[in-house]
Design an enzyme around this catalytic site. Structure first.
Site, PDB file in Angstrom:
ATOM      1  N   VAL A 172      45.630  27.915  41.523  1.00 38.54           N
ATOM      2  CA  VAL A 172      47.054  27.969  41.854  1.00 38.54           C
ATOM      3  C   VAL A 172      47.802  28.944  40.957  1.00 38.54           C
ATOM      4  O   VAL A 172      49.024  28.897  40.859  1.00 38.54           O
ATOM      5  CB  VAL A 172      47.703  26.568  41.781  1.00 38.54           C
ATOM      6  N   CYS A 173      47.066  29.840  40.290  1.00 41.37           N
ATOM      7  CA  CYS A 173      47.684  30.867  39.450  1.00 41.37           C
ATOM      8  C   CYS A 173      47.843  32.165  40.243  1.00 41.37           C
ATOM      9  O   CYS A 173      46.930  32.570  40.963  1.00 41.37           O
ATOM     10  CB  CYS A 173      46.835  31.146  38.217  1.00 41.37           C
ATOM     11  N   ILE A 174      48.983  32.808  40.084  1.00 42.28           N
ATOM     12  CA  ILE A 174      49.206  34.116  40.707  1.00 42.28           C
ATOM     13  C   ILE A 174      49.646  35.129  39.647  1.00 42.28           C
ATOM     14  O   ILE A 174      50.319  36.116  39.949  1.00 42.28           O
ATOM     15  CB  ILE A 174      50.243  34.035  41.846  1.00 42.28           C
TER      16      ILE A 174
END
Length: 325
Positions: A172-174
């Protein structure tokens, strides 16, 4: 240096030395305590809460409680009352220093404190490590997150007892999309790079998509592996339950997402839905069995025997065997 990630690596088996995989010891020591597995659920609001943290502590697992909308002092006192160790997260703002002062005034000291910010190679982290070492010298301090050998050397020099490696590789990291920085796509290689200079434990944080990635992390230098998505989506997970086309999901979002922050500012995370996959205890049992299997494939009996194996890098010009480094 070689650039690779979990999907590009396979470990090479050595002659098995046990009759049953259950003979293999998957436990690890960190901060003077032994834990059943070298894994810790990510300190995120949709992964852990007070109830899960208590269960993990009571059952021999490591945990790190998140730092969002939480009274850390009250939490530590509650864990004390239950007769288990306390492991908390702090940031580097004035309120976090205030929390440390409250611990001192009330005579409390968490056994583990994780300084948890997105870019941990920072003067603010140096200052917080120094403050913790002065005010709570008995606490085991984990600091991060970082991505380079230089950062690991600095954090250890500043007094950190362990470092957390991984900038933006999580599901869920961008971070890499929003900033152009990070270890997304080469987390395992970054771990290897950082472990070469480390003299204290490393916690590999992010990028784990399967149980086999735990063994790969240990092979390349991690003592503990922090996992988010594989621990999200359980029946007891704190994320909101959502039904889509008759299938139940749990929400899972990054700590740097607007869902966690409550505003759209400096956002480096997103929200996804994880299918509900049974209980946390079932997943931990399966993980332990899989890590035991990894140890048996490594020809060993203990977790760190995994570090002795060779590996191959799959595909392209890098294909071929690479000896232990």
């Amino acid at each position: 240096m070689e650039i690779f990630d979990y999907d590009n690596i396979l470990l090479l088996p050595r002659k098995c030395s046990v009759e049953s995989r259950s003979e293999c010891d998957a436990s690890v020591e960190l901060g003077g305590r032994n834990f059943r597995l070298p894994v810790v659920p990510a300190n995120m609001k949709t992964v852990v809460d007070e109830k899960i943290s208590l269960w993990l502590a009571q059952n021999g697992y490591f945990y790190v409680m998140h730092r969002f909308d939480l009274d850390n002092v009250k939490f530590v006192q509650q864990m004390r009352d239950q007769g288990v160790y306390a492991s908390i997260s702090l940031g580097v703002k004035a309120a976090d220093y205030g929390t440390v002062d409250r611990f001192v005034s009330e005579g409390l000291a968490p056994e583990y404190i994780t300084i948890d910010i997105a870019h941990g190679h920072a003067d603010t982290v140096k200052a917080m490590i120094g403050y913790l070492k002065e005010k709570l010298p008995m606490s085991f301090v984990i600091a991060g997150n970082v991505a380079t050998p230089e950062a690991v050397i600095d954090l250890e020099t500043w007094g950190a007892d362990a470092t957390k490696v991984g900038v933006g590789p999580g599901k869920v990291c961008i971070t890499k999309l929003k900033t152009g920085f990070g270890t997304g796509g080469w987390q395992l290689s970054a771990l290897k790079w950082c472990a070469r200079v480390a003299t204290k434990p490393i916690i590999a944080d992010g990028g784990i998509r399967s149980h086999g990635d735990i063994a790969k992390s240990i092979r390349f230098g991690a003592s503990m592996v922090m996992i988010g998505s594989l621990f999200a989506g359980h029946e007891e997970s704190p994320g909101q339950t959502v039904e889509v086309d008759g299938v139940l999901y749990k929400e899972y979002y990054g700590s740097a997402s607007d869902f966690n922050k409550g505003e759209y500012k400096h956002v480096e995370g997103k929200r996804i839905l994880e299918p509900i996959k049974g209980t946390l205890a079932q997943t931990l049992t399966e993980m332990e069995q899989d890590v035991q299997s990894s140890i048996s494939y490594a020809g060993g009996t203990r977790l760190m025997d995994v570090r002795k194996v060779n590996y191959v890098i799959l595909g392209g010009d890098n294909a071929g065997e690479h000896l232990l480094m």
